[in-house]
Design a protein around this motif. Sequence first.
Motif, PDB file in Angstrom:
ATOM      1  N   VAL A   1       3.190   4.188  -1.388  1.00 21.45           N
ATOM      2  CA  VAL A   1       3.417   4.847  -2.672  1.00 21.45           C
ATOM      3  C   VAL A   1       4.440   5.964  -2.518  1.00 21.45           C
ATOM      4  O   VAL A   1       4.686   6.473  -1.425  1.00 21.45           O
ATOM      5  CB  VAL A   1       2.113   5.431  -3.265  1.00 21.45           C
ATOM      6  CG1 VAL A   1       1.047   4.367  -3.390  1.00 21.45           C
ATOM      7  CG2 VAL A   1       1.618   6.622  -2.452  1.00 21.45           C
TER       8      VAL A   1
ATOM      9  N   SER B   1      -4.844  -1.770  -0.578  1.00 18.59           N
ATOM     10  CA  SER B   1      -5.195  -0.687   0.330  1.00 18.59           C
ATOM     11  C   SER B   1      -4.748  -0.990   1.759  1.00 18.59           C
ATOM     12  O   SER B   1      -4.801  -2.137   2.206  1.00 18.59           O
ATOM     13  CB  SER B   1      -6.709  -0.454   0.323  1.00 18.59           C
ATOM     14  OG  SER B   1      -7.158  -0.119  -0.967  1.00 18.59           O
TER      15      SER B   1
ATOM     16  N   ALA C   1      -0.262  -3.833  -5.616  1.00 19.77           N
ATOM     17  CA  ALA C   1      -0.801  -2.673  -4.915  1.00 19.77           C
ATOM     18  C   ALA C   1      -2.111  -3.038  -4.222  1.00 19.77           C
ATOM     19  O   ALA C   1      -2.981  -3.666  -4.808  1.00 19.77           O
ATOM     20  CB  ALA C   1      -1.025  -1.512  -5.886  1.00 19.77           C
TER      21      ALA C   1
ATOM     22  N   VAL D   1      -5.179   8.059  -2.622  1.00 20.44           N
ATOM     23  CA  VAL D   1      -3.950   7.991  -1.826  1.00 20.44           C
ATOM     24  C   VAL D   1      -4.043   9.008  -0.702  1.00 20.44           C
ATOM     25  O   VAL D   1      -4.484  10.149  -0.910  1.00 20.44           O
ATOM     26  CB  VAL D   1      -2.712   8.293  -2.708  1.00 20.44           C
ATOM     27  CG1 VAL D   1      -1.478   8.562  -1.850  1.00 20.44           C
ATOM     28  CG2 VAL D   1      -2.457   7.133  -3.668  1.00 20.44           C
TER      29      VAL D   1
ATOM     30  N   TRP E   1       0.823  -1.207   0.000  1.00 18.70           N
ATOM     31  CA  TRP E   1       0.000   0.000   0.000  1.00 18.70           C
ATOM     32  C   TRP E   1       0.861   1.263   0.000  1.00 18.70           C
ATOM     33  O   TRP E   1       0.346   2.368  -0.057  1.00 18.70           O
ATOM     34  CB  TRP E   1      -0.925   0.031   1.214  1.00 18.70           C
ATOM     35  CG  TRP E   1      -0.391  -0.690   2.420  1.00 18.70           C
ATOM     36  CD1 TRP E   1      -0.828  -1.886   2.918  1.00 18.70           C
ATOM     37  CD2 TRP E   1       0.677  -0.262   3.287  1.00 18.70           C
ATOM     38  NE1 TRP E   1      -0.093  -2.233   4.036  1.00 18.70           N
ATOM     39  CE2 TRP E   1       0.838  -1.250   4.280  1.00 18.70           C
ATOM     40  CE3 TRP E   1       1.523   0.849   3.317  1.00 18.70           C
ATOM     41  CZ2 TRP E   1       1.795  -1.162   5.287  1.00 18.70           C
ATOM     42  CZ3 TRP E   1       2.476   0.938   4.310  1.00 18.70           C
ATOM     43  CH2 TRP E   1       2.600  -0.062   5.281  1.00 18.70           C
TER      44      TRP E   1
ATOM     45  N   ALA F   1       3.476   3.246  -7.508  1.00 20.79           N
ATOM     46  CA  ALA F   1       2.984   2.216  -6.593  1.00 20.79           C
ATOM     47  C   ALA F   1       3.423   0.843  -7.064  1.00 20.79           C
ATOM     48  O   ALA F   1       3.791   0.646  -8.222  1.00 20.79           O
ATOM     49  CB  ALA F   1       1.458   2.277  -6.502  1.00 20.79           C
TER      50      ALA F   1
ATOM     51  N   SER G   1      -0.030   6.536   1.182  1.00 18.42           N
ATOM     52  CA  SER G   1      -0.570   5.182   1.325  1.00 18.42           C
ATOM     53  C   SER G   1      -1.857   5.052   0.528  1.00 18.42           C
ATOM     54  O   SER G   1      -2.671   5.981   0.478  1.00 18.42           O
ATOM     55  CB  SER G   1      -0.824   4.855   2.802  1.00 18.42           C
ATOM     56  OG  SER G   1      -1.636   5.847   3.414  1.00 18.42           O
ATOM     57  N   ILE G   2      -2.032   3.899  -0.104  1.00 18.32           N
ATOM     58  CA  ILE G   2      -3.244   3.613  -0.875  1.00 18.32           C
ATOM     59  C   ILE G   2      -4.371   3.295   0.100  1.00 18.32           C
ATOM     60  O   ILE G   2      -4.224   2.427   0.970  1.00 18.32           O
ATOM     61  CB  ILE G   2      -3.025   2.435  -1.832  1.00 18.32           C
ATOM     62  CG1 ILE G   2      -1.918   2.767  -2.840  1.00 18.32           C
ATOM     63  CG2 ILE G   2      -4.319   2.075  -2.557  1.00 18.32           C
ATOM     64  CD1 ILE G   2      -1.490   1.592  -3.690  1.00 18.32           C
TER      65      ILE G   2
ATOM     66  N   PHE H   1      -5.851   1.213  -8.919  1.00 19.50           N
ATOM     67  CA  PHE H   1      -4.764   0.359  -8.416  1.00 19.50           C
ATOM     68  C   PHE H   1      -5.217  -1.095  -8.469  1.00 19.50           C
ATOM     69  O   PHE H   1      -5.631  -1.688  -7.475  1.00 19.50           O
ATOM     70  CB  PHE H   1      -4.408   0.727  -6.974  1.00 19.50           C
ATOM     71  CG  PHE H   1      -3.837   2.103  -6.801  1.00 19.50           C
ATOM     72  CD1 PHE H   1      -2.580   2.416  -7.296  1.00 19.50           C
ATOM     73  CD2 PHE H   1      -4.546   3.078  -6.131  1.00 19.50           C
ATOM     74  CE1 PHE H   1      -2.043   3.690  -7.129  1.00 19.50           C
ATOM     75  CE2 PHE H   1      -4.018   4.351  -5.950  1.00 19.50           C
ATOM     76  CZ  PHE H   1      -2.769   4.657  -6.455  1.00 19.50           C
TER      77      PHE H   1
END
Length: 390
Positions: free
Chosen positions: A44, A164, A162, A67, A42, A94, A60-61, A157
């Motif tokens: 980036v 979350s 990638a 993000v 997660w 990412a 962060s995703i 994503f």
Amino acid sequence: MKLKQLLVAVIFPMLMPIASANDVVPFVVGGEPIQPPSSENWMVSLRLTPKQNMHFCGGSIIDAHWVLTAAHCVVHSRDSGYFVLQPNQLNVMAGTWDNSVTDFENLYSVTHVVVHPDYSPDATIQQQTVPGDSTTVELKSIALDNDVALIRVERAFTNTNAASIKLATPEVADEIDNRLGNEWQEHHRPENTTVFGWGAIDTAAQVSTSQLLSTSLSYIPMPDCFKRLELGSEINEIIDSPVNRTKICTLPPKIIAPEGSSLVYGPDSCKGDSGGPLTAQNNNGEWVQIGIVSGGPVGELVCGSLTRPSFYSRVGTYFNWIESYKDTIPVSTVIEPNIIRESRANRCRPGVDGIAHTNCNMVEGNGGSASWGGLFLLSFFGFLRCKQLK
């Protein structure tokens, strides 16, 4: 003051900045490399497109298109005031642990930049002077407060590399605060949080690394953080009170003493880690994001001080605001904080600060008139460092 005097007194308010975001650079001091494949997919890297996709912040995703990062990563200053970086000035990288661009599949174009409405880059006071009477000073905002922003990418994503990150809800954040606060011991500091970022590995913020790093840190309760940062200060510039709910703090859990050197320091987040996640375990043992890397007070060591806490935006406080943007496409490509809206409103009033009404037609933040050196020189009085890339 007598009533008659009070009725005829004229009060002159003046807003004065007393501390703000500093120029900004990447680092996890005392960190360990993240080895792929790993669960930290997660994480980036934010990139500046006019600077050859240079890394300058983390993030962060949080879902397929969004993000989470720090507001000071995307809000910069110049002589005419603050402005927000435009989507075409940003890329998100990412699905990789190496900071170099080697695969276009890892680059995501940005469509929207959203800054928390109450973001405060500067600590400011309002000074009120009553003729014939004393001057009163009131703190209006603390430095790097509400330091939260969101970035939306055009392409979802969907890459298998990638995913979350799980965010701390208000309830979970309270539980973690209580538990980690009870674990704090000054002379037996626990390793109960983890921070992630790309960049330097030294306390002077000079030596960078291209590999994603992480390190364990000690959560320090807010009352203790307040004492370390504000005790004895006339104006509380970073933490406004011992019960502050917008920030959380960490200190190094161990001492690093290189052989043959008199320098001692500890693990820490540092310049360039800005916007990246601080994580901790919830009561179920799951790792969740509790903080966003924001800043810390300046001292002899740029990073890694054993006694000066670093601080982070508290995710639980902003959880509902963050969630409100998920699964949405904002009408405006850039949503600015109130400090910019208010500044623009003043500039569009003829006679205010000598600015002509014709300046209302100027477009801010499009990169046309600002030098790129200015993007990384936020107004500051040597008091505060934030953790972005110079």
